[in-house]
Design an enzyme around this catalytic site. Structure first.
Site, PDB file in Angstrom:
ATOM      1  N   ASP A 291       0.857  -1.174   0.000  1.00 13.77           N
ATOM      2  CA  ASP A 291       0.000   0.000   0.000  1.00 13.77           C
ATOM      3  C   ASP A 291       0.904   1.237   0.000  1.00 13.77           C
ATOM      4  OD1 ASP A 291      -2.157   1.637  -0.140  1.00 13.77           O
ATOM      5  OD2 ASP A 291      -3.165   0.912   1.652  1.00 13.77           O
TER       6      ASP A 291
HETATM    7  C1  BGC Z   1      -5.101   3.237   0.150  1.00 13.47           C
HETATM    8  C2  BGC Z   1      -5.367   2.110  -0.820  1.00 13.47           C
HETATM    9  C3  BGC Z   1      -5.358   2.611  -2.226  1.00 13.47           C
HETATM   10  C4  BGC Z   1      -4.051   3.315  -2.500  1.00 13.47           C
HETATM   11  C5  BGC Z   1      -3.951   3.850  -3.905  1.00 13.47           C
HETATM   12  C6  BGC Z   1      -3.893   4.036  -0.227  1.00 13.47           C
HETATM   13  O1  BGC Z   1      -3.763   5.183   0.553  1.00 13.47           O
HETATM   14  O2  BGC Z   1      -4.963   2.713   1.452  1.00 13.47           O
HETATM   15  O3  BGC Z   1      -6.599   1.501  -0.523  1.00 13.47           O
HETATM   16  O4  BGC Z   1      -5.570   1.570  -3.127  1.00 13.47           O
HETATM   17  O5  BGC Z   1      -3.915   4.395  -1.586  1.00 13.47           O
HETATM   18  O6  BGC Z   1      -4.843   4.856  -4.127  1.00 13.47           O
END
Ligand code: BGC
Length: 768
Positions: A291
């Site tokens: 993530d």
């Molecule tokens: C979130 C994810 C997301 C990613 C890309 C992160 O901050 O936790 O769920 O897919 O950003 O946008």
């Protein structure tokens, strides 16, 4: 195949062609994946390999970007990027792909990712809402349409489904998942992966799914986003892992780690879960993306001394692609060269990413999702909008309907629509609106105006804002409410109150909305409340004082039309709560599958039991609750095989009759409970359900085939077992509304069951 592609492919596979033994081997399209990738990897420099492990944001917007800086383009040329996220547009992405394929040394195509969570342009209900449909086929269709729209706009990969089990409504990301139940969560996870990935990754319109956030991210202490999770192995295996397992078994081609630590071990460096369980036990063959910046955050967690150390730990744990921290892409280079980080680990990760690109068909046609004409044709089609309304209708939960005040008549003389969300276009789009636009949203006010008779007067007053303490609109709202026979009061949360980093410490109505409700109720006019919110809201005042409540969550672009259909009876609501609604924040965690305890809560406050002295023990609305405009009678429960063994299926049947005056649907729910087990069992556990549509007066026989293995739980040795003994079965209309019950016996020895398997109950409707 274009000349360019032909030359490109020829370049990559020349060594294979030279060794080819037959004409068949010479077919370019038949070069098997492993050989193709072996040959490609032999040509890659270490820098290029690390480039494949790097994912960068296409720009500063957290939504999507449609242009990119020149230095990013230069990185593509140098082979320093494997993927971009937060980008969109067939034309724009075609341009980036062209740079990758034509101007970089090996021409390896990029993979483009975006959070397509509940639609791309046709925005459907948020996942928490669509889970309340209890209709996996319908949810699957939303993700299929989302995939078609995304693919047409250049996207190969969605960061969805979010399959985190969430028991805490303070946590803003509860809106992104399927609620509190592991079985429902697993069914919805499977449905969504199947929808996104379609008939297989290489097919037209399929996009790669990415179940997230592995794992127990939803167990954040205090409901505070990104917080630590303290979860026992038993609970991890029984509650938090099953939806991930279901997603993996459904073929999910990628997976994302959570930001959280579990019992002190951050998920970005958790080798046991990312490698031993995910790959070893479950056989996951896709790749794992970190993530956002979570590799670098290992330093904040206090388990890595610097960025290189963080990179080493994440790579060794099983993370293959680094979302945005830049560590895999460049910073570990020296350490790999010096042998401090193993080249073999790097190669494994590179191979997984190249394999995915191969499976997506990108080596065959890197521009497969970059056709501008297709983009125009596939977005926001009439049939998609129609389905957006259908799934929105299915997702609505009728919480209360006193004296049958709903459905309303369409030819009322006057109706008042009041509240800060009544004419709001942003809230229904919810968190992760992708390319959804406010102009495409139908508000409740518009939906009601579309629905009522030509002569009906629709009066509107905003009353107050969603938050803040301004009551200057109250007077007008009261005067409007006093003029009519019925008020539709639209209350709840704005779009930015749920989602990532949107935890709340209170879960009541924000601002002065409760006061607004109070003064409207005091006018004596019948009040129907429409709730729009991204988490369960504790609203006991409304439950006690208004005539009817519709829980609509955040329903997407067709919100207003769907709500109007339900208000006026064109659609008979049948959604059920995928999550318990507590009375007050102090009841959290409040979920239906708790244990009995040695002193089960009793209504008698003088006794020493597991209750509060200042609050009833029951929730405001239980899991599985949801009313209808008709009534259903359950009868004639029969168990075919009262004695079974662990590997058998229990076969039961019962009758369900629509005894009311209109057609409608009921979600029949099957719960089980071990009467005696080696560790305290939950009071109930959902193991099967089906939404059944019945005409007025219609009666059907429902047949259920439940694998006994669904009773498996983690025993003292943390082995998944089914234990012999008596099991209670409960069939109901909600977790509290049990209508039929009986029991059966599991015979034989304690059997250990395969916990890398996922079991589903088949529920069939037999119509004569
Ligand atoms: C979130 C994810 C997301 C990613 C890309 C992160 O901050 O936790 O769920 O897919 O950003 O946008």
């Amino acid at each position: 195949m274009s000349i360019l592609k032909f030359l490109f492919t020829l370049f990559l596979i020349t060594p294979i062609l030279l060794q080819a033994k037959s004409n068949e081997d010479l077919s370019l399209l038949k070069v098997p994946m492993d050989e193709f990738i072996d040959s490609l990897m032999k040509k890659m420099t270490l820098e290029e390999k690390l480039g494949q492990l790097a994912q960068y944001a296409g720009g500063g917007s957290l939504g999507f970007n449609t242009r990119i800086d020149d230095d990013r383009k230069e990185m593509i040329r140098k082979g320093k990027v494997g993927s971009f996220l937060h980008v969109l547009g067939a034309d724009f992405l075609g341009e980036l792909q062209k740079i990758a394929v034509e101007e970089s040394h090996l021409g390896i195509p990029l993979i483009f990712g975006l959070d397509v969570v509940h639609g791309l342009k046709t925005i459907f209900p948020v996942p928490l809402a669509s889970a309340c449909s209890f209709e996996p086929e319908a949810v699957k269709k939303t993700t299929r349409i989302a995939a078609v729209e995304a693919a047409a706009s250049g996207i190969h990969w969605t960061f969805a489904p979010m399959v985190d089990i969430a028991l805490d409504p303070r946590w803003g990301r509860i809106v992104e998942g399927a609620g509190e139940d592991p079985y429902l969560g697993a069914v919805m996870a499977k449905a969504q992966v199947e929808g996104y990935q379609g008939d297989g990754l290489s097919f037209e319109n399929s996009i790669l799914a990415c179940p997230k956030h592995y794992v127990a991210y939803g167990a954040a202490q205090g409901g505070r986003d990104y917080n630590s999770a303290e979860v026992s192995k038993r609970t991890l295996g029984g509650v938090y892992l099953p939806p991930f397992l279901a997603a993996v078994k459904a073929g999910a081609g990628s997976l994302m780690n959570g930001f959280n630590d579990i019992n002190g071990e951050p998920m970005a460096s958790n080798r046991e879960l990312l490698t031993s369980v995910l790959r070893g036990k479950w056989g996951f063959e896709g790749f794992v993306v970190s993530d956002w910046n979570s590799i670098a955050e290992l330093i904040n967690h206090g388990v890595a001394k610097d960025r290189v150390d963080a990179g080493k730990k994440a790579l060794s744990a099983g993370i293959d692609m680094d979302m945005t921290s830049g560590i895999f892409g460049e910073e570990i280079l020296k350490s790999v060269k010096k042998g401090e980080i193993s080249q073999e680990l790097v190669d494994k990760a590179v191979r997984r990413i190249l394999e995915t690109k191969y499976k997506l068909g990108l080596f065959d046609d890197p521009f497969k999702y970059c056709e501008v004409e297709a983009e125009k044709a596939e977005i926001l089609k009439e049939e998609y909008i129609k389905f957006a309304k259908e799934i929105a209708c299915k997702s609505i939960v009728l919480l209360k309907n006193e004296n049958g005040v709903l459905p309303l008549k369409k030819d009322l003389e006057k109706i008042a629509v009041i509240g800060p969300l009544a004419d709001d276009r942003r809230a229904p789009l919810g968190s992760w609106k992708a390319a959804g636009e406010e102009k495409d949203v139908v508000t409740v006010l518009e939906g009601i105006k579309n629905a009522v008779a030509k002569d009906t007067q629709v009066l509107y007053s905003r009353g107050c804002e969603v938050s803040g303490d301004d009551k200057s609109g109250f007077e007008e709202a009261v005067s409007v409410a006093s003029e009519v026979d019925i008020v539709v009061l639209v209350l709840g949360e704005s779009a930015d109150m749920s989602g990532e980093a949107r935890s709340r410490s209170e879960i009541g109505l924000p601002g002065v909305q409760k006061e607004l409700a109070e003064i409207i109720v005091e006018t004596g006019t019948n009040v129907v409340v429409v709730l729009m919110n991204g988490r369960p809201l504790a609203t006991p005042y409304l439950s006690e004082n208004v005539s009817a409540i519709l829980e609509t969550w955040l329903l997407g672009i067709q919100s207003g039309n769907a709500i109007a259909d339900v208000l006026f009876g064109d659609y008979n609501p049948g959604g059920k709560l995928a999550v318990t609604i507590p009375r007050r924040v102090g009841q959290i965690p409040c979920f239906y599958y708790h244990k009995n305890t040695g002193r089960p809560a009793s209504d008698d406050v003088r006794r020493h039991t597991a209750r509060y002295i200042d609050l009833p023990i029951t929730p405001l609305y239980p899991f599985g609750h949801g009313l209808s405009y008709t009534k259903f009678k359950y009868s004639g429960l029969k168990i075919k095989n009262k004695k079974v063994e662990a590997n058998d299926s229990l076969e039961i049947s019962f009758s369900l009759k629509n005894t009311g005056k209109v057609a409608g649907s009921e979600v029949v729910q099957l719960y089980v409970k071990d009467v005696v087990a080696s560790v305290a069992p939950p009071v109930k556990k959902l193991v099967g359900f089906r939404r059944v549509y019945l005409g007025k007066g219609e009666e059907v026989r429902i047949g259920i085939k439940m694998p006994v293995n669904l009773l498996g739980f983690y025993n003292k040795e943390i082995k998944k077992v089914v234990e012999p003994g008596e099991v209670k079965i409960m069939i109901g209309s909600s977790s509290e509304g049990i209508r039929l019950d009986d029991s059966f016996i599991i015979e034989g020895e304690i059997s250990e069951i395969d916990d890398s398997e996922i079991y589903y109950t088949a529920v069939k409707v037999n119509r004569d």
